[in-house]
Structure formats: structure tokens, C-alpha cells
Scaffold this motif. Structure first.
Motif, PDB file in Angstrom:
ATOM      1  N   LEU A   2       0.709  -1.223  -0.079  1.00 57.30           N
ATOM      2  CA  LEU A   2       0.035  -0.127   0.132  1.00 57.30           C
ATOM      3  C   LEU A   2       0.676   1.296   0.139  1.00 57.30           C
ATOM      4  O   LEU A   2       0.199   2.358  -0.406  1.00 57.30           O
ATOM      5  N   THR A  55       7.609  10.483   3.589  1.00 54.64           N
ATOM      6  CA  THR A  55       7.419  11.675   3.486  1.00 54.64           C
ATOM      7  C   THR A  55       8.688  12.326   4.127  1.00 54.64           C
ATOM      8  O   THR A  55       9.546  11.777   4.759  1.00 54.64           O
ATOM      9  N   SER A  56       8.916  13.902   3.804  1.00 51.69           N
ATOM     10  CA  SER A  56      10.207  14.420   4.058  1.00 51.69           C
ATOM     11  C   SER A  56      10.300  14.727   5.425  1.00 51.69           C
ATOM     12  O   SER A  56      11.305  14.726   6.192  1.00 51.69           O
ATOM     13  N   ARG A  96       6.736   9.324   7.118  1.00 53.72           N
ATOM     14  CA  ARG A  96       5.580   8.586   7.177  1.00 53.72           C
ATOM     15  C   ARG A  96       5.315   7.895   5.921  1.00 53.72           C
ATOM     16  O   ARG A  96       5.709   8.609   4.708  1.00 53.72           O
ATOM     17  N   PRO A  97       4.801   6.787   5.706  1.00 53.07           N
ATOM     18  CA  PRO A  97       4.529   5.982   4.513  1.00 53.07           C
ATOM     19  C   PRO A  97       3.501   6.645   3.766  1.00 53.07           C
ATOM     20  O   PRO A  97       2.384   6.983   4.338  1.00 53.07           O
ATOM     21  N   ARG A  98       3.483   6.350   2.294  1.00 56.82           N
ATOM     22  CA  ARG A  98       2.445   7.101   1.506  1.00 56.82           C
ATOM     23  C   ARG A  98       2.448   6.120   0.217  1.00 56.82           C
ATOM     24  O   ARG A  98       3.538   5.887   0.090  1.00 56.82           O
ATOM     25  N   LEU A 135      -0.856   5.494  -2.875  1.00 49.24           N
ATOM     26  CA  LEU A 135      -1.615   5.999  -3.796  1.00 49.24           C
ATOM     27  C   LEU A 135      -2.801   6.962  -2.815  1.00 49.24           C
ATOM     28  O   LEU A 135      -3.257   6.427  -1.819  1.00 49.24           O
ATOM     29  N   PHE A 136      -3.215   7.936  -3.285  1.00 49.27           N
ATOM     30  CA  PHE A 136      -4.295   8.620  -2.706  1.00 49.27           C
ATOM     31  C   PHE A 136      -5.459   9.096  -3.349  1.00 49.27           C
ATOM     32  O   PHE A 136      -6.541   8.494  -3.508  1.00 49.27           O
ATOM     33  N   PHE A 150      -0.102  13.773  -6.055  1.00 49.52           N
ATOM     34  CA  PHE A 150       1.322  13.462  -6.097  1.00 49.52           C
ATOM     35  C   PHE A 150       1.984  12.981  -4.815  1.00 49.52           C
ATOM     36  O   PHE A 150       3.067  12.729  -4.825  1.00 49.52           O
ATOM     37  N   ASP A 151       1.177  12.319  -4.056  1.00 54.81           N
ATOM     38  CA  ASP A 151       1.373  11.530  -3.013  1.00 54.81           C
ATOM     39  C   ASP A 151       2.475  10.257  -3.563  1.00 54.81           C
ATOM     40  O   ASP A 151       3.094   9.576  -2.825  1.00 54.81           O
ATOM     41  N   ILE A 169       4.533   9.619  -5.909  1.00 60.72           N
ATOM     42  CA  ILE A 169       5.587   9.804  -6.770  1.00 60.72           C
ATOM     43  C   ILE A 169       6.826   8.645  -6.446  1.00 60.72           C
ATOM     44  O   ILE A 169       6.938   8.558  -5.515  1.00 60.72           O
ATOM     45  N   PRO A 177      -1.665   5.167   4.743  1.00 59.48           N
ATOM     46  CA  PRO A 177      -1.833   4.426   3.348  1.00 59.48           C
ATOM     47  C   PRO A 177      -3.133   3.360   3.521  1.00 59.48           C
ATOM     48  O   PRO A 177      -3.250   2.834   4.517  1.00 59.48           O
ATOM     49  N   GLU A 180       3.128  18.556   5.031  1.00 60.88           N
ATOM     50  CA  GLU A 180       2.719  17.774   6.608  1.00 60.88           C
ATOM     51  C   GLU A 180       2.384  18.968   7.536  1.00 60.88           C
ATOM     52  O   GLU A 180       3.338  19.010   8.646  1.00 60.88           O
TER      53      GLU A 180
END
Lengths: 107, 481
Positions: free
Chosen positions: A48, A53-54, A58-60, A62-63, A70-71, A73, B141, B393
Motif C-alpha cells: 500500500l 514523507t520528508s 511517514r509512509p504514503r 496512492l491517494f 502527487f503522493d 511519486i 496508506p 505535513e
């Protein structure tokens, strides 16, 4: 269980023959179907999240699914910042997840 | 011959292309995706044929007819994979045309071809995207916009989860639940934030007007029948107010919402899910019309006249850009826009059906807003650490405190201080939410801002660079004229 490809045998739309492709994500091979987006291939493998994230790491994944947020990429064959939901996966694509650390502040 | 450029190949753009061709114009139809059809007719690529794909769609026959006609027509050039990244206004001479800068090639690729268009007439049909309000855990997610669940079910045959909850507001939740169920997900419920009195207020008055829009009613009735078949509960006055999990969503809290969407204490219920599809409405993609200088109304849609012409001569708009009216309205508006862009007039007898459909759907957007419009109480489910801007964020507490501390009278200072809305999505996801929250903060600080637009009236819809572009592509210059 989690995200997955609709099993062709149970899909009411009666899918025809497809061609398998293989890409890699961070060195791990993933099999998909020709015509899927990179996000589609990765999601259907049950994964998933693929970006961190920078700020908070945190994990990202598809949104929005339609190229707006652009989550999702990733780096594809050396090209950074490619929206995984917009780019069709090609056999042999080398996909690397992105974590763009914030630049260090210097005095 | 009049040259018409149409941006967006969804229902409105396709209808515009056919009508412009029928009136003798030469047409270029461009779309950022590599298939036409837009989000409504998002479909499987040619490499994945199937016997019964129409089952996933409404009006599939109309779509394939439109597409077939345009693809076979040498007077219509279809350019897919075409990302518009800037529009330059033509302020000077009255006959001057806006210039449209496009990159053509693989999405976000480094070897895209730069093209420049200066058409005689321009039709915007760029549609809308989901608006999802933030809630604690919405950045986990497994939480998707409803549009994502829909796009992946229709365009990839990927089910986003095994146990899916669909939540938010508006008629769009119904097809999303239906296509999730058809993709084999177990839809544990559809939670519509609006309550019955609000739905009645939106949908019941002047029912004879709705009768003219009966096709839409038939489509929605079909979803309800599907829900009964799949035993999907449809519950009013409830919403997902939190998602839980460490690295992925494992459950959600669903709470009762009052008429203003304020969570009702004690009504919370925890539901185990592995995917959440949530949308609270739509945001039209306004950046290109704004760049071209088109007037935007107080309702935040593009203002058009009976020709579908915007305030800029020679520039037209159709579909969700002008109001959220659904596919039939988009097709009708597109037809009128294309016809008029090619030099026709709306009172032409060939436009009678399109005019009638447009009239039938004229009040549709107002009804949807009255029945499903976002209630101000939603901020009741925010916590101080709830991320508002996903890209940068930025948590709610920091955004609010900054706005108050800086006595913000507009977007600029809190945005620059917190970076909310300055990330790579260019404020598309959080922009209107940030406006809403800042408006409230400045009102609370003694300003007079309305709840929706901060004091100085600026909005987040303006994006002079309409899409992120690589510096290398910018440096490579533009295509020769």
C-alpha cells in the motif's frame, strides 16, 4: 487481505488474455499485467505504501489515483518524481521509492 | 477554417470536438491521460480486452461512438499524454489569442516534446477532482479518495481493499460503492454525512425539474438496486471521523453527524476495514481558465453565457468547470461549446436537444450543494495534530495558531509561514480546506472573513504554472512558433 487485482475468472466483465510484465520496486521483483500503471502493479501486489514523507518519514502510496495529489511519486528508470498512478508500467521498469530528506539548515 | 483547441477529453471535451467538427472547424483535442474518456469513462487500456466492459459504465455506447467518430476523422487531431503547463493571456489586441504551452509524452517523463498552440477558439473541459476533507489518520496508506477507488476499479480492475468503507457526501458515493463491490470488495457501508432533512431540502423541491433529468435518476436508481443486491448499507448523517493504524489503515471511527456535520459525542463506532474511500465533493480544475483570464463566479465555477463562452472572447468552458451537473449536462454543454467555438450560435435548430438538456440540469449543482454541501461543523473532528496539508505535513493546530498569531488577513502570510498549500500538489488537495480554516481563524481574530474565503479574497485556485515542470524542460525553451 488487502488491495488486489480482480481475479479474472471471477470478474463479471469477462477479461480476455493479458500479457504479464515484471518490474522491480527497490530491487524486489513484482509481476503485473501489461497496461497497468506502476501504482496498479504495486497495489495489486498487496503493497500500500512506497514513499516516505520528508518531514515525519511517514509512509504514503496512492491517494487520489488521478494524478492530482502527487503522493505516489517514485523514481522510474532514473527519472524522479514520476506519478505512479499516471505512468503505465513497462516490462523491466526499475522503480525506486522516494524519500526526499529535508535539506540541513546551516548557520 | 476555424481552429478549435479543446483541453480535456472527458464527456464535455469529446462532445465539444464532435460539435465543432460538425460545424466545420478543424479540431485539436488534447488530454493529459493516454486514453480519452476522462474520469467518467475511465476504462481498461487496449492491452486488456474484455467481453463485457460496458458493465462497468453508463453510456458506454455513446462513448465508443464518440471516440470512434473522432478517431476516424482526419479533421480532428487527438493528442493524448498532453500536459498543459501554462497559458499566456493575450491582453493586447482584441483579436489576440491565448497561447497554450503543452508537453507531450510519457507522464512526468524527461523527454517530452514541447508544443505551443494559439488556436482561434479554445474550449476548456478540464473537469473536477475529489475534494476530501482532512480527518485524523487520513494520511495513512489505505485511505483513498473515492475517485481513486473508482479509477482503479474501472481503469485497472484493482480493488483497493478487502473490506472497504465508503464515506463523505454526494451522489458520487453510490457508483464508487457499486464499482468496489463489482471488483469483489466487501463494502461495509456507505456513510453519507448529510441527513434526511438536508437531502429533502436539496432534492425534493420542484420535482418536475428533476423529471427532465430522469436519465440521471435512472442511473442512481441502478446503483441503489446494486447496493441491495450486494447488501451494502447506506446510512445518512454519519461520517468517517478518524482512521486508525500504524503504517496502514486498520479501522475507522464512524460517528453520527448533526445537521452542520458536527460529530455527535457518544455516537462513535469503530469498524475494522483495510481501505477507506472518502470524498466530500468536487473541486473544479480552475487553474487554466484563471490563467486565461476567465471570470470565476462567487460559487467558484467558471462564468459562461448561453454560448458557453467565458468572459474572454473566443474562450469557452463546459462540463464540471461550470457546475457539477453530471455526464448528461457535460455532454450538452460540451456540444454547445464546440458548436459555438466553431462559429455557430446556440439557437441553431441542431442545438435544440443540447439546449433542453442543459436547461434540465441547470439547477442540479444547486441541488447537490443544498443536499450534500460541506457542513461547517466538520472541523469538530480535527485534532491539533491532524495533517491538513499532506505534501508539507502541516498540522491543523500549527496552521490555526499561525493564522491567529500573524493576524492573517489573507492566504499569503500563513502559507509562507506554515508552507500549507505550497507542496508539489500545488494546493490542489488542501487548498480550499486551508482557505476555510484560515477564514475561520481570521474571523475568530476579529476579522470579517466569511467561513469560506479569507479576508483579502485571494484563493488557492490560481496556479500560473499549471502543472509541475522540470527545470530542464523549462530551460529547453518552447517550441518554434
Amino acid at each position: 487481505m488487502t488491495a488486489r487485482l480482480v481475479p479474472p475468472a471471477r470478474d463479471p466483465i469477462g477479461p480476455g488474455a493479458t500479457r504479464s510484465i515484471e518490474i522491480s520496486l527497490d530491487g524486489v521483483p513484482i509481476t503485473g499485467v501489461a497496461g497497468q500503471s506502476i501504482a496498479g502493479v504495486v497495489l495489486a501486489s498487496g503493497r500500500l505504501a512506497w514513499r516516505r514523507t520528508s518531514v515525519d518519514g511517514r509512509p504514503r502510496g496512492l491517494f487520489c489515483g488521478i494524478g492530482v495529489c502527487f503522493d505516489c511519486i517514485v523514481m522510474v528508470n532514473g527519472e524522479r518524481d514520476v506519478r505512479a498512478c499516471q505512468r503505465r508500467a513497462a516490462d523491466g521498469d526499475v522503480v525506486v521509492s522516494q524519500h526526499d530528506a529535508l535539506p540541513e539548515a546551516t548557520a | 477554417m476555424t481552429g478549435v483547441l479543446i483541453i480535456g477529453a472527458g464527456p464535455a471535451g469529446l462532445a465539444a470536438a464532435r460539435a465543432a467538427r460538425a460545424h466545420g472547424a478543424s479540431v485539436t483535442l488534447i488530454d493529459a491521460a493516454d486514453e480519452v474518456g476522462g474520469q467518467y469513462w475511465r476504462h481498461l487500456p487496449p492491452s486488456r480486452p474484455s467481453a463485457r466492459e460496458p458493465r462497468l459504465h453508463h453510456g458506454w455506447g455513446a462513448f465508443t461512438a464518440l471516440r470512434g467518430e473522432l478517431e476516424a476523422d482526419p479533421g480532428c487531431e487527438i493528442v493524448t499524454g498532453a500536459q498543459v503547463w501554462a497559458i499566456e493571456r493575450a491582453d493586447a489586441a482584441p483579436a489576440a489569442r491565448p497561447t497554450v504551452h503543452v508537453l507531450v509524452g510519457e507522464p512526468d517523463g524527461t523527454r517530452r516534446e514541447a508544443r505551443t498552440y494559439r488556436p482561434d477558439a479554445l474550449v476548456f473541459a478540464t473537469g473536477a477532482h475529489d475534494r476530501t476533507l482532512p480527518f485524523p489518520g487520513w494520511d495513512l496508506p489505505g485511505v483513498f479518495t473515492a475517485g481513486a477507488a473508482q479509477a482503479f476499479a474501472k481503469g485497472e480492475r484493482v480493488a483497493v481493499g478487502e473490506r472497504v468503507v465508503v464515506a463523505g457526501a454526494g451522489p458520487f458515493l453510490l457508483p464508487v460503492a457499486a464499482s468496489s463491490a463489482m471488483a469483489g470488495s466487501s463494502v461495509v457501508g456507505v456513510f453519507e454525512a448529510s441527513r434526511m432533512p438536508q437531502l429533502v431540502r436539496g432534492w425534493l423541491p420542484r420535482p418536475w425539474q428533476l423529471a427532465r433529468a430522469a436519465k440521471k435518476g435512472g442511473e442512481l436508481a441502478g446503483y441503489v438496486a446494486g447496493h441491495l443486491r450486494h447488501r451494502i448499507p447506506y446510512v445518512l448523517g454519519r461520517g468517517v471521523v478518524a482512521a486508525h493504524g500504524t503504517d496502514r489503515v486498520e479501522s475507522v471511527t464512524v460517528a453520527g453527524l448533526d445537521a452542520d456535520w458536527r460529530p455527535i459525542p457518544g455516537s462513535e463506532r469503530r469498524i475494522a476495514v483495510d481501505a477507506v474511500a472518502v470524498s466530500h465533493g468536487f473541486t473544479p480544475r480552475l487553474e487554466l481558465p484563471i490563467a486565461a483570464g476567465c471570470d470565476i463566479g462567487a460559487d467558484r465555477f467558471v462564468v459562461v453565457d448561453e454560448r458557453q463562452q467565458t468572459s474572454v472572447p473566443g474562450v469557452y468552458a463546459a462540463g464540471e468547470l461550470t457546475s457539477i451537473g453530471g455526464v448528461d449536462a457535460a455532454l450538452a454543454e460540451g456540444e454547445l461549446a464546440g458548436h459555438c467555438a466553431a462559429g455557430g450560435t446556440p439557437d441553431d435548430p441542431s442545438m435544440r436537444a443540447a439546449r433542453r438538456t442543459r436547461t434540465a440540469f441547470a439547477g442540479f449543482a444547486r441541488r447537490i450543494e443544498a443536499a450534500h454541501g460541506i457542513g461547517p461543523g466538520w472541523i469538530g473532528w480535527l485534532r491539533d495534530d491532524t495533517v491538513v496539508c499532506r505534501c508539507e505535513e502541516v498540522p491543523y493546530g500549527r496552521l490555526r495558531d499561525t493564522a491567529i498569531a500573524t493576524c492573517a488577513s489573507g492566504l499569503r502570510s500563513p502559507k509562507l509561514t506554515t508552507r500549507a498549500g505550497l507542496g508539489i500538489c500545488q494546493g490542489r488537495v488542501c487548498g480550499r480546506t486551508v482557505e476555510d480554516l484560515l477564514g475561520r481563524a481570521s474571523a475568530a481574530a476579529g476579522g470579517t472573513a466569511s467561513a469560506s474565503i479569507p479576508l483579502d479574497g485571494t484563493t488557492t485556485d490560481r496556479r500560473p504554472i499549471a502543472s509541475p515542470i522540470r527545470l530542464g524542460e523549462l530551460a529547453a525553451g518552447h517550441a518554434p512558433d
